[in-house]
Design a protein around this motif. Structure first.
Motif, PDB file in Angstrom:
ATOM      1  N   ASN A 122       0.932  -1.186   0.098  1.00  0.00           N
ATOM      2  CA  ASN A 122      -0.198   0.011  -0.172  1.00  0.00           C
ATOM      3  C   ASN A 122       0.960   1.081  -0.320  1.00  0.00           C
ATOM      4  N   LEU A 123       2.317   1.089  -0.832  1.00  0.00           N
ATOM      5  CA  LEU A 123       3.241   2.540  -0.538  1.00  0.00           C
ATOM      6  C   LEU A 123       2.581   3.539  -2.091  1.00  0.00           C
ATOM      7  N   GLU A 124       1.598   2.720  -2.486  1.00  0.00           N
ATOM      8  CA  GLU A 124       0.868   3.404  -4.180  1.00  0.00           C
ATOM      9  C   GLU A 124       2.123   3.526  -4.889  1.00  0.00           C
ATOM     10  N   PRO A 125       3.315   3.451  -5.701  1.00  0.00           N
ATOM     11  CA  PRO A 125       4.493   3.628  -6.266  1.00  0.00           C
ATOM     12  C   PRO A 125       3.485   4.169  -7.571  1.00  0.00           C
ATOM     13  N   GLU A 126       4.889   4.904  -7.961  1.00  0.00           N
ATOM     14  CA  GLU A 126       4.134   5.577  -9.193  1.00  0.00           C
ATOM     15  C   GLU A 126       5.910   5.261 -10.266  1.00  0.00           C
ATOM     16  N   MET A 127       5.945   4.662 -10.813  1.00  0.00           N
ATOM     17  CA  MET A 127       7.026   4.621 -11.703  1.00  0.00           C
ATOM     18  C   MET A 127       7.389   5.756 -13.416  1.00  0.00           C
ATOM     19  N   PHE A 128       8.615   5.600 -13.273  1.00  0.00           N
ATOM     20  CA  PHE A 128       9.065   6.424 -14.739  1.00  0.00           C
ATOM     21  C   PHE A 128       9.670   5.313 -15.176  1.00  0.00           C
ATOM     22  N   GLU A 129       9.034   4.629 -16.450  1.00  0.00           N
ATOM     23  CA  GLU A 129      10.048   3.730 -17.038  1.00  0.00           C
ATOM     24  C   GLU A 129      10.754   3.912 -18.600  1.00  0.00           C
ATOM     25  N   GLY A 130      10.582   4.731 -18.226  1.00  0.00           N
ATOM     26  CA  GLY A 130      11.597   5.579 -19.302  1.00  0.00           C
ATOM     27  C   GLY A 130      10.791   5.122 -21.123  1.00  0.00           C
ATOM     28  N   MET A 131      11.577   7.038 -21.695  1.00  0.00           N
ATOM     29  CA  MET A 131      11.463   6.495 -23.275  1.00  0.00           C
ATOM     30  C   MET A 131      12.810   5.922 -24.118  1.00  0.00           C
ATOM     31  N   MET A 132      13.388   5.252 -24.147  1.00  0.00           N
ATOM     32  CA  MET A 132      14.571   4.550 -24.683  1.00  0.00           C
ATOM     33  C   MET A 132      15.687   5.351 -24.301  1.00  0.00           C
ATOM     34  N   ALA A 133      15.203   5.504 -22.663  1.00  0.00           N
ATOM     35  CA  ALA A 133      16.694   5.965 -22.049  1.00  0.00           C
ATOM     36  C   ALA A 133      17.570   4.630 -21.685  1.00  0.00           C
ATOM     37  N   GLY A 134      18.456   5.580 -22.459  1.00  0.00           N
ATOM     38  CA  GLY A 134      19.968   4.755 -22.890  1.00  0.00           C
ATOM     39  C   GLY A 134      20.175   3.843 -23.892  1.00  0.00           C
TER      40      GLY A 134
END
Length: 334
Positions: free
Chosen positions: A25-37
């Motif tokens: 229940n930490l309600e995480p937000e993820m930034f998955e990247g857009m062609m990062a690296g």
């Protein structure tokens, strides 16, 4: 946006952390990247075809399919996923601040979080020789442990590019499956440690090609069938028939966006306290290949993602306890 936990990265480490954090229940937000690296969301697994060593898939699974399942499971438990890249952070004060590559709002309005999990991975170095775009993952790879046992490589001649410990280790590993392994070394000596160099040179299934550059990948349009070699001294070229080419020239940990705010080793990998995911900054945790230059496997990355989420959960509980104590002290003074 403010979140209790933000996860930067979307490979097995990032998604395992997201699953554990969401279920807590930490309600995480993820930034998955857009062609990062230079890699699609999901990380290095998206550049792999058959994955045969991840538990739960006895018949194997395509790398892209596996990352899709990771994403689906994260979202099922409530993780909010943003297909955006974090380009810089400020870890000097809490809450931590993160800036998106294409932020809609003004620059002075970053996203913030109480705990940050860095799971941005490491990108395998490639030479991008002629023909690489055609035969990448069609006979070309940057992970012998991941791909070496694939049917297209079994009992076939293979070539490994590199001259360090990793190259010697991968060449030796591939002898379990290949009919023969060629080790293409740019110089007239190996950079590997003495023990690794001697082991590779003494192996009857390994031939070291000194002063050799691999300049082109060739094939039948479907699979790799040969490589062009160039003699570094004479400039002469020749073709070598092989069914596989493996790069073993190192990895680049994806930490540029941190701008040196977390401690790293000499190669740029994030340092964590042994047996934990804790970095030198309280509240910031590292998981996956960004802090692992030894194993670099999907399953070990997933395990460290679990550790990071559990460590973050404990940290947030401690923050809440401290806040309660502060409020109780303040109320007692009234």
């Amino acid at each position: 946006m403010h979140a209790k936990v933000i996860i930067v990265g979307s490979g097995p480490a990032g998604h395992t952390a997201a699953i554990y954090a969401a279920r807590a229940n930490l309600e995480p937000e993820m930034f998955e990247g857009m062609m990062a690296g230079g890699v699609a969301p999901g990380g290095q697994l998206t550049t792999t075809t058959d994955v045969e060593n991840f538990p739960g898939f006895p018949a194997g699974v395509m790398g892209g399919e596996l990352t899709d399942k990771f994403r689906e499971q994260s979202e099922r438990f409530g993780t909010k996923i943003h297909t955006e890249t974090i380009t810089r952070v400020d870890l000097s004060s809490r809450p931590f601040k993160l800036w998106r590559e294409y932020a809609d709002g003004p620059e002075d309005q970053p996203d913030t979080c109480d705990a940050l999990i860095v799971a941005t991975g490491a990108t395998a170095k490639r030479l991008f020789i002629a023909g690489e775009d055609t035969y990448w993952q069609r006979g070309m790879s940057a992970c012998a442990v991941c791909d070496g046992a694939a049917p297209i490589f079994r009992n076939k001649p293979l070539v490994v590019v590199g001259g360090g410990d990793s190259a010697c280790e991968e060449a030796t590993f591939l002898t379990k499956y290949a009919s023969h392994v060629y080790l293409a070394v740019r110089r007239d000596a190996l950079r590997a440690s003495d023990i690794m160099a001697k082991r590779a040179i003494a192996n009857p299934k390994i031939t070291v090609l000194w002063n050799t550059h691999v300049t082109e990948a060739k094939g039948d349009g479907d699979l790799l069938t040969s490589v062009e070699l160039k003699d570094a001294k004479t400039g002469e070229t020749r073709d070598l028939e092989v069914s596989g080419l493996f790069y073993a020239i190192g990895h680049t940990p994806n930490t540029a966006f941190l701008n040196g705010q977390l401690e790293t080793d000499e190669s740029g990998y994030l340092l964590v306290q042994p047996g934990t995911s804790l970095t030198n900054t309280k509240g910031v945790f590292a998981a996956g290949d960004v802090q692992d230059k030894r194993y670099r496997q999907a399953i070990t990355a997933a395990g460290s993602g679990c550790m990071a989420a559990l460590d973050a959960e404990k940290y947030l509980e401690e923050l809440e306890a401290e806040e309660r104590e502060k409020q109780e002290k303040d109320s007692s003074k009234l």
